[in-house]
Design a protein around this motif. Structure first.
Motif, PDB file in Angstrom:
ATOM      1  N   GLN A  40      44.806  38.423  39.495  1.00 50.14           N
ATOM      2  CA  GLN A  40      43.370  38.651  39.284  1.00 50.14           C
ATOM      3  C   GLN A  40      42.651  37.339  38.994  1.00 50.14           C
ATOM      4  OE1 GLN A  40      41.453  41.567  39.153  1.00 50.14           O
ATOM      5  NE2 GLN A  40      43.182  42.542  40.161  1.00 50.14           N
ATOM      6  N   VAL A  48      36.811  36.955  35.533  1.00 48.04           N
ATOM      7  CA  VAL A  48      37.499  38.158  35.067  1.00 48.04           C
ATOM      8  C   VAL A  48      37.841  38.065  33.581  1.00 48.04           C
ATOM      9  CG1 VAL A  48      38.500  38.618  37.338  1.00 48.04           C
ATOM     10  CG2 VAL A  48      39.827  37.346  35.652  1.00 48.04           C
ATOM     11  N   PRO A 389      42.811  41.219  32.069  1.00 42.81           N
ATOM     12  CA  PRO A 389      43.612  40.167  32.721  1.00 42.81           C
ATOM     13  C   PRO A 389      44.045  39.068  31.745  1.00 42.81           C
ATOM     14  CG  PRO A 389      41.682  40.689  34.035  1.00 42.81           C
ATOM     15  CD  PRO A 389      41.489  41.359  32.722  1.00 42.81           C
TER      16      PRO A 389
END
Lengths: 421, 273
Positions: A40, A48, A389
């Motif tokens: 990610q 993120v 994440p």
């Protein structure tokens, strides 16, 4: 191997399970979760994360600081084994080298994701800006990681698989590789004292500079402190050695009874306790200086606001008294306590103390930042919450650390063949 | 005898070889420091070092908080909506009088961000502008942490949307920066450099002056060469009794000066009496 290794097992009724494989599976899951998070981050960038321009350093930097600190035992024991030539610490020293390598490689790994441009991680090594503390830290960490690998490699290469495997006996190519590795290992072993000296200087440099990274930032009030470098060094030596003690008890007393004498383990505990008490002593003076001798309105406001959203002062007192002073005293008098359950429990304190010190340092100046307006400067609170994440990568690198340790605890030849000649 | 000789050769040779390799690698790295293969230059106009020292004066009494400076900057420097080099905030004097504080980068003489950058991606040009080399930046964000003015903005994501401030406030004049690098106000250095090359005077000719100064409807921002006593910025500084700079206690020596609000000047002169 001349030593039998006792693997921890659990019993369910009459059946016995090797705990190692269950543990290994759990950690692999954690690592896989980390890989998902890492994808990610690399695919979509740092958007993120929960980081902002106001709080640009978060969970990862805290993990990075903590894992470097907890690898601090490697240079302490490098000196003890190679310079002071205290042979009885040699086996413990091998574990210390392993912890150092794991700590620094974990830090490097998590830092890679923290960079906005991960592919430019090599820039500090080529484009020098020698006024920057971060440059100095990067160079030290790169070089020291190289030294730790040079120290760890001979230990790994002592494993019989590199000299006694049937492939080596039958295949000429593998035989040559094995011979080369043996020579390399011998060479690295001979370079031990030199590596220990370089490792000591590099470690003292960057462990201190990690504190100075925050200490030099005059615009951040709470952080601006000349004590930060020495606090970081002493807490890394104390916390790192305390972690070494806990894991030594596990690896040597539980898994390999008889390899290390209790007396040696007590001495490890005493080193950890002594360093932790020294750190606490300096920390108390630091506290007195910031609160009493040089009262600063802005710093006081910063603390007040931090206390409203987090137990900032409480964390300080608990971190110092509960996790440092009492365990430090217990560890220092390990020869009188003579109880490994109590000592191991006490050693958890300095580890937590070293971690808390770094987490509060990293977040305090960012969360409570000082405004720049000219007439009524004040303190504003910023917020930061790690996103999944970030947690995933965090859990992933911690799983990597634990995986490395678990594999080593089972397979690494701690009992030196070469050292006994 | 022969065995001994063999031994010294065996251990001696690789060590020598290793030292030679390590030594030449270090030497090459040190020599590389003299030459940096990047586009950014400390002295793009080729003027004598120290010939110019660009600075700005912002008159707080004239600022009406319209935010045009922010928008024009975002148009010209091709910034997404959430990234602002210029910030306008509502602040208070000690007596409680409200005023607008508009804040570009302070272009410090001793910039904390430049001192901490591990790769030298942010640097001070010979004309005093603190600027960025986007090809060097690794995105560690230490400069953001170090800047006491909150002036640095990070590219958290790739900027793909069309510019929201075009054409009302101007047109993009520079390349978009990649994801993961840091950026900041640089006094529209591209305008100054190309203006000087065409014989224009920054601060007087609009094409060579930062966009925020050009767009300001009340003329609260004045730009020019602090080294030239005839420049508009030097003149207005000479005629102001008490110009102030932000966070002077930190000794960063900003090149952006403010003319304090009238209310503050009168109260502080009353205090002196």
């Amino acid at each position: 191997m001349d030593n039998t290794i006792r693997i921890p097992k659990i019993r369910l009724g009459s059946r016995e399970f090797d705990l190692f494989y269950i543990w290994f599976a759990v950690l692999s899951l954690g690592f896989a979760y980390g890989v998902v998070g890492a994808y990610q981050v690399l695919r979509y960038g740092l958007q993120v994360t929960g980081l902002t321009d106001q709080v640009p350093w978060g969970l990862w930097i805290s993990i990075d600081l903590s894992s470097i600190a907890l690898g601090g035992s490697a240079f302490v024991f490098g000196v003890i084994v190679y310079l002071l030539r205290l042979k009885r610490f040699e086996v413990v020293g091998r574990l210390a080298v392993l912890l150092g390598f794991l700590g620094y490689s974990t830090a490097s790994l998590v830092l890679l994701f923290d960079l906005g441009q991960p592919l430019r991680f090599w820039h500090p090594a080529v484009f020098w800006q020698s006024h920057s503390l971060l440059w100095e830290i990067t160079m030290c960490v790169i070089l020291y990681l190289g030294i730790l690998i040079a120290e760890l490699l001979p230990i790994i290469l002592e494993h019989p698989v590199f000299s006694e495997h049937t492939l080596i006996k039958n295949n000429n190519f593998f035989k040559k590789v094995s011979d080369f590795l043996r020579k390399l290992s011998h060479l690295l072993h001979k370079a031990g004292p030199a590596l220990a000296v370089i490792g000591l200087s590099l470690s003292l440099l960057h462990q201190a500079s990690l504190g100075a990274t925050y200490g030099v930032l005059s615009g951040r009030g709470l952080w601006f402190s000349p004590t930060a470098p020495i606090l970081f060094v002493t807490s890394a030596m104390g916390g790192g050695t305390a972690l070494l003690f806990i894991l030594s008890v596990f690896v040597f007393r539980v898994m390999r009874p008889g390899l290390v004498t209790d007396k040696t383990l007590y001495d490890v505990a005493r080193i950890a306790g002594g360093m932790m008490l020294l750190c606490t002593y300096i920390r108390l003076w630091d506290w007195a200086v910031t609160n009493y001798y040089s009262f600063d309105n802005i710093v006081a406001t910063q603390k007040e606001l931090l206390n409203t959203i987090a137990p900032y002062s409480l964390a300080f007192w608990i971190g110092q008294i509960l996790f440092s002073l009492i365990p430090g005293a217990l560890l220092l008098s390990s020869k009188r306590v003579r109880n490994f359950k109590i000592l191991t429990l006490a050693a958890v304190g300095p580890v937590i103390c070293a971690i808390i010190l770094r987490w509060t340092y990293n977040f305090s100046g960012l969360i409570a930042s000082i405004t720049y307006d000219p007439f009524t400067p004040s303190v504003q609170l910023n917020s930061y919450l790690p996103t999944w994440p970030e947690w995933a990568v965090g859990i992933g690198v911690i799983s990597y650390w634990l995986l490395g340790f678990s594999l080593a605890a089972r397979f690494l030849p701690f009992h030196s063949k070469e050292g006994s000649h | 005898m022969t065995d001994e000789n063999k031994n010294t050769n065996k251990t001696g040779l690789p060590r020598k070889g290793f030292l030679a390799v390590a030594g030449s690698a270090t030497g090459a790295l040190i020599m590389l420091q003299a030459y940096k293969p990047t586009k950014a230059s400390r002295n793009p106009s080729g003027a004598e070092p120290g010939a110019h020292k660009w600075g700005m004066v912002i008159d707080i009494n004239l600022c009406i908080g319209c935010n045009y400076c922010t928008y024009a900057c975002q148009a010209v420097n091709d910034l997404p909506v959430e990234m602002k080099y210029n910030k306008v905030t509502l602040e208070e004097t000690k007596t409680g009088a409200e005023f607008y504080l508009s804040r570009p980068c302070m272009q410090c003489e001793h910039p904390p961000c430049v001192h901490v950058c591990p790769v030298g991606a942010t640097f001070v040009r010979d004309d005093g502008i603190v600027t960025m080399d986007y090809d060097l930046c690794i995105g560690c964000r230490y400069c953001t942490v170090a800047c006491p003015y909150d002036a640095r903005v990070f590219n958290w994501k790739k900027h793909v949307e069309p510019n929201a401030f075009t054409p009302e406030y101007g047109h993009p004049e520079v390349e978009r920066r990649p994801r993961g690098v840091m950026e900041k106000c640089n006094f529209c250095e591209h305008r100054i450099d190309s203006g000087l090359a065409r014989g224009l005077v920054p601060g007087i000719d609009a094409a060579a002056t930062p966009a925020c100064v050009d767009v300001c409807p009340t003329g609260a921002r004045v730009f020019g060469d602090l080294n030239n006593s005839e420049s508009p910025v030097s003149k207005i500084l000479a005629s102001t009794k008490t110009p102030i700079r932000l966070r002077e206690d930190l000794s960063t020596e900003p090149k952006v000066y403010y003319i304090p609000p009238q209310a503050e000047v009168t109260t502080s002169s009353e205090e002196e009496l």
